[in-house]
Structure formats: C-alpha cells, structure tokens
Design an enzyme around this catalytic site. Structure first.
Site, PDB file in Angstrom:
ATOM      1  N   GLU A 642       0.816  -1.213   0.000  1.00 27.30           N
ATOM      2  CA  GLU A 642       0.000   0.000   0.000  1.00 27.30           C
ATOM      3  C   GLU A 642       0.851   1.265   0.000  1.00 27.30           C
ATOM      4  O   GLU A 642       0.491   2.265  -0.621  1.00 27.30           O
ATOM      5  CB  GLU A 642      -0.965  -0.012   1.188  1.00 27.30           C
ATOM      6  CG  GLU A 642      -0.396   0.371   2.543  1.00 27.30           C
ATOM      7  CD  GLU A 642       0.406  -0.750   3.191  1.00 27.30           C
ATOM      8  OE1 GLU A 642       0.856  -0.551   4.333  1.00 27.30           O
ATOM      9  OE2 GLU A 642       0.581  -1.805   2.572  1.00 27.30           O
ATOM     10  N   ASP A 643       2.013   1.243   0.699  1.00 25.52           N
ATOM     11  CA  ASP A 643       2.828   2.448   0.709  1.00 25.52           C
ATOM     12  C   ASP A 643       3.516   2.677  -0.635  1.00 25.52           C
ATOM     13  O   ASP A 643       3.747   3.813  -1.039  1.00 25.52           O
ATOM     14  CB  ASP A 643       3.848   2.416   1.845  1.00 25.52           C
ATOM     15  CG  ASP A 643       4.620   1.113   1.896  1.00 25.52           C
ATOM     16  OD1 ASP A 643       4.376   0.239   1.036  1.00 25.52           O
ATOM     17  OD2 ASP A 643       5.463   0.958   2.790  1.00 25.52           O
TER      18      ASP A 643
END
Length: 759
Positions: A642-643
């Site tokens: 997700e990052d």
C-alpha cells in the site's frame, strides 16, 4: 349633379377594390363571383418541390419526407426523432435518476460474436472497463456504451459497420438513445464529408472528432480529438518540453508539411499555404502525391512542390519550430493537432467552424492561436507580434494539456466521461481554473472540494499555506487486545508536538480495541476507529481527519517529538509531496527485464514509506476514489504494497520525488504481524540494509523467510503497478533535508533541533 355622381362611383369602385385585395379569399366563397361552384383551391407546394424549397432543405431530405411508402405516422415519428435529437440538452434527453443511487457508473454492452471492432474502439472499451467508472451490472449504470464500432462512418472504409439501425433496435436498453454515449472519429464520405453517421442516434450524446459548431449541441455533446490507431492505450509518450523548463530558441517561426488537396472540400486553404513560404523562418511544404489518381488532377506547381517536400523531415520541423500550422483536411480535425501539442509547437488553427476538443473545459486561448481560413496571409505577421513571455506560456501550456488530457486513449476517454459527470452536478463541478492548471481536472476530485485552497497543489499560486496543525494517524495491528509499549511511546512522542491537533488510531485486528481507560492520557484528542482489516484502509478518507496534514505511522515506529516537529515544518513548504523518514528506491533490472526494488542504502531514493511520513489528506480521497478497485484489491492481496502504491500515485500526480528528512537513528525491520489480525500485514520493511538471520536460530530463519517473502511481494507489487500505469511514475532524488546547523560545530543553544543529534 354630374360631379356628385362621379364621386359616388369612385367611392363605390374603391370599396370593391379594397374588398377584393384584402378579403378576396372570403369573397371567392360566394356564388356571386361565379354562377357555378368555385374551383378547388390550388394545393400548397409539395415538400418534394425542389424549385420552391431549394434554400430550405437539401433534396435528399425532401425526398425522404415525401416517401410514399411511409405512413404519415411513421414520417412524423422520423421527423420528431431528428428534431428532438438536434435540440437535445441534458435536461430534455438525459435521465438523471439513473445516476442518483449508484453514482456515475458506465456500462459497456457485451461484445457481440462475429462483430469485430477496430483497434481504436477496442482501446476505448478497455479504457472504460478497467476504470473506476465501470460497472458490469446495467441496472447500476448511469451511462451506456454500445458494442458496435461507430468510430468510422465513411461507407467507403473497410471498417464501416452496416445496418447499425437494425442492430441498435435489438438492444432492450437502447431506449431511443437516452443515457447513451456514441464515439465517432470519422463521419461522412467523398465528396462533401458531411457529419452524417448513417444511422439514427436518437437522444444519445455524441463524443465526436471534427465536430462543427453548427451541429454541436453545447452542454450535451463532447468534442474529442482525432487520434490514430497507434495512439497508446495508457501513459503515452511525454511531451518534448520538460515541465517548467525554458525551450531553446527555435530555428523556425512557423511550419507546415502535409498534403495539398487539388480538388474538393479542404482544398482551398491548403492550396493557398504556399503563399506564406519564405524558405527562411517560415516553411510551408505541400505535396500533391497522394491518392490513386493524383496525376489526373496535378497542376503546374505539383512537381516543384513534391521535390521541395522531400527536402525536410516532418519531425525535425515540429521539434525546431515555435508555431505549427494546423489547417483543416477533408474534415475539420487532423492528426497534426495532437502532434503539435506533444512537440510544444504552438498550434495555429485554420479550420473555420471547428468545435475544439474539450472546449467546454479547456481554455484554448492559452495554448493555441485560432486563425481564420480567409485571413491566411495575415498569420505570419500575427504570430510575430506575440510577446516572447506569452510564447513561453503557450509552449508550457501545450505540454500540460498533452500530458493531462491527450497523451493516451485512457486520458481522452476519461476526460470525456468527467466532463459529462460534471454536468450531472453543476453545483459540485470543476471550475475552468482547475481544468487548466496543474495537475489537471482528472486529478482534482470535485467530491472532495471545488475550492482550490483545499487541494495541495495551489497554495503558492493563491499565496496561502496549509493548516498549521496535523493529525497523527496510527495503524495498530497488535495481536493482543492490549497496547504494546512501542505504540504507547509513539502516542506520547507525537502528542507532545506543538503542531499536533489530534491522534486517530486505526485498529485493524479481530479483537476489539482496549477500553478508553487503557489508553494514555494526552493533551490532544485521541480517537479510535475500528478498521476492516484491509491494508488499503489506512488511506481511506475518514471524516475524523480534519487537518490538511496527515502523519501516517505504524505502531512499531520510534520517533521523537523533535523529529516530528521538523518533518512537519518541512512538509508545510512542500505540501504536495510525501515527506518522511524511512526510504526505499527502485531501479530497472535489465537482466530480468522488469522494475526492481531495493532497501539498500544508496545515494538515491524514490519511495518514502508511509510507516512514518507526512502528506496531504487529499491523497486519501485520491487513493480511494480515483484508483480503480482492482488496484486496491492488489494492495490488499500483497503484503506491504500500500505504501508503494501511495508513492506511485503521488509521483504520478506531481511528477516530483518524495522528500527525506533527517532522523536520529535508522528504523529497524518490524516483526511480521501474526495472522490473528487477519489483514496480512507484514510490518514495516527496513530502511537500511537487512541483516541475515542467525543460522542456528529457528525463529531467525522463520523471520528471514518472512522478510524474503515480503521483499518478493514488494517486487511484484512495483512491477504490477508499472504495468497498470503503463510507465514508471516514481521519480528518483538525491536530496535529504536537515535542520540548519545540524551537526555543525557550534553551541547547542544556537540549534533549533538539538535532540535530533542525540543517539
């Protein structure tokens, strides 16, 4: 007596003359004008009487109206369809109620067997089907797209689809074209190339290239650019001028190189282009050598024109000219319009009556010179009068428009859909400023705000600054139902910041969060939100986040109050970027033929992990609402992806790298989170080099195996994201920001952040 009789006779005669001229139709009904029955009155002219109605309608239209094979009811229905279609507006020909429950969703009809589509139409359909607008359920749809290829309606073309009317009537959802969008690039055929599509579009909206202003229905249709079948599906080639850069002085002022039509529509302007050619700073080259029978129509200039034409390379002219003439061809639009935009060659448009692409949103007066075909000879003097500062602004605007709306089929289609979406809610639509300023209307969501000051991109232009406080957003994935020591220390450090407005904890475990009495007492409000145990939840636009700045944190991160304060001060100077501590970088692996990912200490960085990073809260909305569901599902399926996606998204929007700030000590790799949390979280990857596990320890081996798996998943994540975007958006940087006097040999009392230097 004779005089009196004369006056009476003249009065009687004048009265009858007046009655005859002004009341003749009524008087003819009486038998005194004829001893027999009055003749039948002459019929009014038939609609097929070409001599009387020559200036009102063309013969083909009159012949259709007078077709005796059609019943009066059928003729009236056909006339009403054409009349209503030509006068369609959103208020009269669009069903807004279909868009109220599920929002702006688009349904593409299933492909028909035995009915192939062109390469370009296939790209349009794929653009919609892989976008956030698409829905597979027609009952949810606000807008419908036909499976029939309607791009080329020239009946001499090999891609012309016949019997479209009959095929459309077989669709139960057609409903007279209501809430349908029809794409078209080519209409009409030799010799006049009219705008006829060859079928009844009903009440459907048209997204058409070469739209003329007479047939264009403002606020209903959409004018799109003419693009070739080689136009890329995604991403596309970047413009030739880098953002905010000053181009070198160009060799030529004004250029054109293209076909010259000897006869027919479009020949007038192109036949006159040779008059402005001077062979020095104005190059205007045409060729007659095209088509099968060009030699039959060649004139005395053809041989010399053809010889001069071969002396110059087209791309070289584009690259080395300030202005590019874009005359009409057989149709109003041409491919060279997009070619000039990409080359930062300011388009000089000579196409009278052309409704420019996306003119409802784009201010073309800032990027193109709109001329008149009748005033061709005045063009050279007109462009010479444009001030150099304005020329530079024109060139930079061409690059912005190319990259934002025209560089790929995806962007052309999405811009079309977003313009239609804005019409559904005029009170919540983008202003022309948002459409015509970086990063562009596609990346500015009106559902978030319509005020430029609420976005991270316009503070400098408006002389404003983001809010002076931030929200600490901590994602907790602890296995136990109690609070761990790291998260307690983190809450205390963050709450001690003078800039902290509130702390929001996203609890992402199956077990409920501890009661309020178990949480530490802080000087700022602390809110706990129960998450859905998905990795993408950390970027959901929660209403609890009310500040511009968000400090995203993992529970195992160790930060001091000084580190938080300094990072926030840096972020306020770069509110459109991600500013943080742990970093990673990407590279191209030539051996594997794919993008690679590394956590090693290098002199470059391109990713700031959101385990400890500041960014604007708008990116939560962009992550959740702009990206399609498929990308969020990818994030939920791969640990610690997700990052990377957030960094890729911000880089794609800003075209800028993240910013790393100094830190007291390197962050260590977090332990793999147990399965009890049920979200597949893998903790925070390392910011420095990873230490190999001790071979004698089974726990260390398991830890090393888990770390290798996470690293492999990050590699897969990065490669899949590059494939989806069509290019690698990440931008590398060699910059790290430290406080002034950081580690300088001066008194500690003179330093603003002395604690950053303590081990």
């Amino acid at each position: 007596m004779q005089t009196r009789k004369k006056y009476i006779f003249l009065t009687f005669l004048a009265s009858w003359l007046l009655l005859f001229f002004f009341g003749g139709d009524q008087l003819r009904r009486f038998a005194l004008f004829s001893g027999r029955k009055a003749r039948a009155r002459r019929n009014w002219p038939r609609w097929t009487d070409r001599s009387l109605l020559k200036s009102f309608a063309d013969p083909e239209e009159l012949q259709r109206d007078g077709d005796p094979s059609l019943s009066p009811r059928a003729r009236r229905a056909a006339w009403l369809s054409a009349y209503q279609g030509s006068r369609c507006r959103m208020e009269t020909c669009f069903d807004f109620s279909r868009c109220e429950k599920h929002g702006f969703k688009v349904f593409t009809y299933p492909r028909q067997r035995g009915q192939p589509v062109s390469e370009s139409y296939g790209k349009i359909l794929r653009s919609i089907e892989r976008s956030r607008y698409h829905t597979p359920r027609p009952e949810e749809a606000c807008l419908f797209i036909l499976p029939i290829d309607t791009l080329d309606r020239d009946h001499l073309s090999g891609q012309y689809v016949r019997d479209v009317d009959e095929k459309i009537r077989g669709f139960p959802l057609w409903n007279g074209g209501r809430n349908h969008l029809i794409f078209n690039l080519y209409s009409g055929t030799w010799p006049d190339y009219s705008g006829e599509l060859g079928f009844d579009t009903g009440q459907a909206m048209l997204a058409r290239a070469s739209f003329d202003s007479d047939s264009f229905r403002p606020g209903f249709d959409v004018s799109i650019p003419l693009f070739s079948k080689e136009h890329p599906q995604r991403a596309g080639d970047r413009g030739w001028l880098y953002q905010d850069s000053v181009p070198p002085r160009k060799k030529y002022l004004l250029v054109f190189k293209g076909k010259r039509y000897l006869t027919g529509i479009g020949s007038g302007t192109r036949n006159a282009l040779h008059h402005i050619h001077n062979g020095r700073d104005i190059i205007s080259l045409t060729t007659c050598k095209h088509g099968k029978d060009w030699e039959k129509h060649k004139d005395t200039r053809c041989d010399q024109d053809n010889a001069d034409y071969e002396k110059f390379d087209y791309r070289e002219l584009l690259h080395n000219s300030t202005f590019c003439i874009v005359p009409r061809g057989r149709r109003l639009g041409s491919f060279r319009f997009l070619e000039a935009l990409q080359a930062a060659c300011i388009p000089v448009l000579l196409s009278d009556g052309w409704e420019l692409p996306f003119a409802e949103a784009i201010d073309w007066s800032r990027a193109a010179v709109v001329g008149s075909e009748r005033l061709l000879l005045q063009i050279p003097s007109a462009v010479r009068c444009i001030h150099p500062e304005r020329v530079l602004a024109f060139q930079q605007q061409t690059q912005f428009l190319w990259d934002a709306y025209f560089s790929s089929v995806d962007k052309i289609v999405h811009t079309t859909l977003e313009i239609i979406k804005d019409r559904l809610t005029p009170h919540r639509s983008r202003s022309r400023f948002l459409w015509n300023a970086l990063p562009g209307g596609l990346l500015v969501l009106p559902d978030f705000s319509t005020h430029p000051g609420d976005f991270p991109f316009y503070y400098l232009q408006h002389g404003s600054s983001p809010s002076e406080k931030f929200t600490a957003f901590i994602r907790a994935v602890s296995q136990a139902g109690s609070l761990s020591q790291p998260i307690l220390r983190l809450i205390q450090a963050v709450s001690g910041s003078q800039y902290c407005a509130q702390i929001v904890v996203l609890w992402s475990c199956e077990k409920p969060p501890p009661p309020s009495g178990k949480w530490p007492q802080t000087a700022v409000p602390l809110t706990v939100i129960q998450g859905r145990r998905r990795l993408s939840d950390r970027f959901f636009p929660f209403e609890a986040i009310r500040t511009d700045a968000v400090l995203s944190l993992d529970e195992h991160i160790s930060l001091s109050t000084s580190e938080v304060d300094f990072a926030f001060v840096v972020w306020r100077s770069f509110p459109e970027r991600i500013v943080g501590f742990p970093t990673q970088s990407h590279f191209w692996d030539a051996e594997q033929g794919r993008w690679g990912y590394t956590s090693r200490w290098t002199n470059e960085l391109s990713i700031v992990l959101t385990a400890a990073a500041f960014y604007h809260r708008y990116y939560h909305s962009l992550f959740t609402e702009y990206l399609p569901a498929g990308l969020r599902e990818l994030v939920d399926g791969l640990a610690a992806c997700e990052d990377i996606l957030m960094n890729v998204l911000v880089a794609a929007v800003t075209k800028l790298p993240p910013i790393k700030v100094t830190q007291r000590k390197q962050h260590k790799e977090a332990e793999a989170q147990p399965a009890a949390c049920g979200d597949g979280a893998a903790g925070t990857p390392p910011a420095g080099q990873r230490s190999p596990p001790a071979p004698h320890s089974a726990a260390a081996k398991a830890k090393g195996t888990a770390g290798s798996r996470r690293f492999s998943q990050r590699q897969d994540c990065l490669h899949q994201l590059a494939d989806w975007f069509g290019y690698m958006p990440l931008v590398s940087s060699q910059l790290r920001l430290d406080p002034v006097l950081f580690k300088d040999q001066v008194s500690v009392l003179r330093k603003k952040y002395p604690r950053l230097e303590k081990p």
